[in-house]
Motif scaffolding. Structure first.
Motif, PDB file in Angstrom:
ATOM      1  N   PRO A   1       0.803  -1.236   0.000  1.00  0.00           N
ATOM      2  CA  PRO A   1       0.000   0.000   0.000  1.00  0.00           C
ATOM      3  C   PRO A   1       0.830   1.278   0.000  1.00  0.00           C
ATOM      4  N   ARG A   2       2.061   1.221   0.433  1.00  0.00           N
ATOM      5  CA  ARG A   2       2.910   2.413   0.509  1.00  0.00           C
ATOM      6  C   ARG A   2       4.287   2.124  -0.086  1.00  0.00           C
ATOM      7  N   PRO A   3       4.403   2.044  -1.400  1.00  0.00           N
ATOM      8  CA  PRO A   3       5.710   1.748  -1.997  1.00  0.00           C
ATOM      9  C   PRO A   3       6.765   2.792  -1.653  1.00  0.00           C
ATOM     10  N   GLU A   4       6.350   4.041  -1.391  1.00  0.00           N
ATOM     11  CA  GLU A   4       7.336   5.068  -1.056  1.00  0.00           C
ATOM     12  C   GLU A   4       8.004   4.778   0.291  1.00  0.00           C
ATOM     13  N   VAL A   5       7.266   4.116   1.200  1.00  0.00           N
ATOM     14  CA  VAL A   5       7.841   3.737   2.492  1.00  0.00           C
ATOM     15  C   VAL A   5       8.887   2.638   2.300  1.00  0.00           C
ATOM     16  N   VAL A   6       8.579   1.692   1.428  1.00  0.00           N
ATOM     17  CA  VAL A   6       9.532   0.623   1.127  1.00  0.00           C
ATOM     18  C   VAL A   6      10.809   1.219   0.547  1.00  0.00           C
ATOM     19  N   MET A   7      10.662   2.195  -0.340  1.00  0.00           N
ATOM     20  CA  MET A   7      11.823   2.838  -0.943  1.00  0.00           C
ATOM     21  C   MET A   7      12.666   3.552   0.115  1.00  0.00           C
ATOM     22  N   MET A   8      12.011   4.113   1.125  1.00  0.00           N
ATOM     23  CA  MET A   8      12.747   4.757   2.212  1.00  0.00           C
ATOM     24  C   MET A   8      13.441   3.724   3.091  1.00  0.00           C
ATOM     25  N   ASP A   9      12.737   2.635   3.392  1.00  0.00           N
ATOM     26  CA  ASP A   9      13.283   1.611   4.277  1.00  0.00           C
ATOM     27  C   ASP A   9      14.548   0.984   3.713  1.00  0.00           C
ATOM     28  N   TYR A  10      14.577   0.806   2.409  1.00  0.00           N
ATOM     29  CA  TYR A  10      15.691   0.111   1.771  1.00  0.00           C
ATOM     30  C   TYR A  10      16.621   1.044   0.998  1.00  0.00           C
ATOM     31  N   ASP A  11      16.461   2.352   1.196  1.00  0.00           N
ATOM     32  CA  ASP A  11      17.332   3.348   0.566  1.00  0.00           C
ATOM     33  C   ASP A  11      17.444   3.091  -0.932  1.00  0.00           C
ATOM     34  N   MET A  12      16.308   3.175  -1.606  1.00  0.00           N
ATOM     35  CA  MET A  12      16.254   2.904  -3.047  1.00  0.00           C
ATOM     36  C   MET A  12      15.540   4.059  -3.753  1.00  0.00           C
ATOM     37  N   PRO A  13      16.203   5.228  -3.863  1.00  0.00           N
ATOM     38  CA  PRO A  13      15.559   6.409  -4.446  1.00  0.00           C
ATOM     39  C   PRO A  13      15.085   6.209  -5.878  1.00  0.00           C
ATOM     40  N   ASP A  14      15.756   5.306  -6.635  1.00  0.00           N
ATOM     41  CA  ASP A  14      15.325   5.063  -8.005  1.00  0.00           C
ATOM     42  C   ASP A  14      14.318   3.916  -8.096  1.00  0.00           C
ATOM     43  N   GLY A  15      13.911   3.384  -6.936  1.00  0.00           N
ATOM     44  CA  GLY A  15      12.892   2.341  -6.917  1.00  0.00           C
ATOM     45  C   GLY A  15      13.407   0.935  -7.112  1.00  0.00           C
TER      46      GLY A  15
ATOM     47  N   LEU B   1       2.332 -13.624  -4.039  1.00  0.00           N
ATOM     48  CA  LEU B   1       2.300 -13.813  -2.595  1.00  0.00           C
ATOM     49  C   LEU B   1       1.781 -12.541  -1.925  1.00  0.00           C
ATOM     50  N   SER B   2       0.936 -12.727  -0.943  1.00  0.00           N
ATOM     51  CA  SER B   2       0.317 -11.568  -0.294  1.00  0.00           C
ATOM     52  C   SER B   2       0.615 -11.576   1.197  1.00  0.00           C
ATOM     53  N   GLY B   3       0.549 -10.410   1.792  1.00  0.00           N
ATOM     54  CA  GLY B   3       0.793 -10.263   3.218  1.00  0.00           C
ATOM     55  C   GLY B   3       1.742  -9.121   3.481  1.00  0.00           C
ATOM     56  N   PRO B   4       1.636  -8.528   4.670  1.00  0.00           N
ATOM     57  CA  PRO B   4       2.492  -7.372   4.990  1.00  0.00           C
ATOM     58  C   PRO B   4       3.972  -7.711   5.059  1.00  0.00           C
ATOM     59  N   GLU B   5       4.302  -9.006   5.207  1.00  0.00           N
ATOM     60  CA  GLU B   5       5.716  -9.371   5.285  1.00  0.00           C
ATOM     61  C   GLU B   5       6.422  -9.253   3.944  1.00  0.00           C
ATOM     62  N   TYR B   6       5.657  -9.181   2.848  1.00  0.00           N
ATOM     63  CA  TYR B   6       6.263  -9.111   1.516  1.00  0.00           C
ATOM     64  C   TYR B   6       6.359  -7.648   1.071  1.00  0.00           C
ATOM     65  N   ALA B   7       7.433  -6.993   1.501  1.00  0.00           N
ATOM     66  CA  ALA B   7       7.648  -5.598   1.121  1.00  0.00           C
ATOM     67  C   ALA B   7       8.338  -5.491  -0.227  1.00  0.00           C
ATOM     68  N   LEU B   8       9.085  -6.522  -0.611  1.00  0.00           N
ATOM     69  CA  LEU B   8       9.865  -6.493  -1.842  1.00  0.00           C
ATOM     70  C   LEU B   8       9.486  -7.650  -2.757  1.00  0.00           C
ATOM     71  N   TRP B   9       9.678  -7.418  -4.042  1.00  0.00           N
ATOM     72  CA  TRP B   9       9.443  -8.445  -5.063  1.00  0.00           C
ATOM     73  C   TRP B   9      10.699  -8.552  -5.927  1.00  0.00           C
ATOM     74  N   LEU B  10      11.098  -9.783  -6.234  1.00  0.00           N
ATOM     75  CA  LEU B  10      12.213 -10.019  -7.151  1.00  0.00           C
ATOM     76  C   LEU B  10      11.705  -9.816  -8.570  1.00  0.00           C
ATOM     77  N   ARG B  11      12.159  -8.728  -9.203  1.00  0.00           N
ATOM     78  CA  ARG B  11      11.588  -8.337 -10.482  1.00  0.00           C
ATOM     79  C   ARG B  11      11.820  -9.381 -11.570  1.00  0.00           C
ATOM     80  N   ASP B  12      12.958 -10.059 -11.527  1.00  0.00           N
ATOM     81  CA  ASP B  12      13.253 -11.068 -12.546  1.00  0.00           C
ATOM     82  C   ASP B  12      13.641 -12.380 -11.855  1.00  0.00           C
ATOM     83  N   PRO B  13      12.664 -13.245 -11.564  1.00  0.00           N
ATOM     84  CA  PRO B  13      12.982 -14.521 -10.905  1.00  0.00           C
ATOM     85  C   PRO B  13      13.938 -15.391 -11.702  1.00  0.00           C
ATOM     86  N   LEU B  14      14.054 -15.165 -13.017  1.00  0.00           N
ATOM     87  CA  LEU B  14      14.987 -15.958 -13.819  1.00  0.00           C
ATOM     88  C   LEU B  14      16.441 -15.722 -13.414  1.00  0.00           C
TER      89      LEU B  14
END
Length: 313
Positions: free
Chosen positions: A229-243, A271-284
């Motif tokens: 629900p708050r991707p901007e918070v995830v970006m702050m938590d993991y220091d990822m200004p470019d996303g 996968l759903s749930g608050p524990e999943y803050a990040l997604w691996l963009r390319d599982p390959l």
């Protein structure tokens, strides 16, 4: 019951000045965990001269006469078979010293004493098990031990340890398994009575440079989970200004890292749930990593449609 003359004299040790105990503790550490001691180890660590280092080693030998013997071939002291540590080494300090080289340099010069991965969480193996393993890594030797695995139960193994790894929940050792003729992970808590094999030669195939999974570096691109629900918070938590958070990890450790960090590795971010803050963009990116199946939601691209993603527990 009187104390044997070959046992460490800890009562006398406590009467020595603190600075002297520190030097003796360093000697004890080197013998116990690295399996060797040179006079220069003491002189360089504490900035003393060779004569002072010689006196420290002599005092250590007086306090623990059965602990070390001089190998005249290379003028290196080694622990005896009856070695008993003179100090009670705190497990977390030992693991920190081995993995971070505590006291062996300044600032960016700090280097690990043995090849080691160092995630944030620590587990505490028995020191009597850890010490022979780290000696083997440091000296390039094999180990014989009892080992209990989920797959085959209890049996005797010969392994060639190459590195320590902490997967966030427990410490294990990366090693060549002579029984299975390949590199595997061995959990410390499942080891029994490891013994260093002095006369067992190490073949080229057993050396760390032949461990393809260890030497392969994978770059993972992690992004805020599309359902968060708050991707901007995830970006702050993991220091990822470019996303995008770009992480480099050894193939041998990729599955552990993704599981520990609870990262959704499903191809459709299902996968759903608050524990999943990040997604691996390319599982390959995980293709070919032997422990990829540990990653939450990962699905082998070669598997059939009936294969269900494996979730982390």
């Amino acid at each position: 019951m009187t104390q044997s003359s070959s046992q460490p004299n800890r009562a006398l040790l406590q009467r020595l000045p603190q600075v002297q105990r520190e030097r003796l503790s360093h000697i004890d550490f080197k013998l116990f965990f690295l399996g060797e001691l040179k006079r220069a180890d003491v002189a360089d660590r504490f900035g003393t001269g060779p004569a002072a280092a010689t006196r420290d080693i002599a005092q250590y030998k007086e306090l623990a006469p059965g602990n070390l013997a001089l190998d005249n071939t290379d003028k290196i002291y080694r622990p005896t078979e009856n070695f008993l540590p003179l100090f009670d080494h705190a497990p977390q300090r030992v693991l920190t010293a081995l993995s971070r080289g505590f006291g062996e340099g300044i600032g960016d010069e700090l280097k690990p004493m043995v090849r080691c991965e160092f995630p944030l969480a620590l587990s505490v193996p028995k020191m009597s098990v850890l010490a022979p393993i780290t000696r083997a890594i440091h000296r390039g030797k094999a180990i014989r031990m009892g080992y209990t695995s989920v797959e085959s139960g209890h049996n005797e193994r010969e392994i060639v340890p190459t590195a320590l790894v902490n997967n966030g929940m427990r410490w294990h050792v990366r090693a060549y398994d002579r029984r299975r003729k390949g590199f595997r992970d061995f959990v410390f808590t499942r080891m029994e009575d490891p013994v260093l094999l002095e006369g067992s030669a190490i073949a080229d195939a057993e050396k760390v440079d032949q461990d393809a999974q260890w030497n392969r570096i994978i770059e993972l691109e992690l992004v805020p989970h599309p359902a968060h629900p708050r991707p901007e918070v995830v970006m702050m938590d993991y220091d990822m200004p470019d996303g995008v958070l770009r992480v480099k990890v050894r193939a041998a450790n990729a599955g552990y890292m993704l599981r520990r960090s609870t990262i959704d590795c499903s191809p459709d971010h299902s996968l759903s749930g608050p524990e999943y803050a990040l997604w691996l963009r390319d599982p390959l990116a995980l293709y070919g990593a032997n422990n990829a199946q540990l990653a939450p939601g990962y699905k082998d691209p070669n598997a059939g449609p009936e294969t269900r993603p494996i979730k982390a527990w």
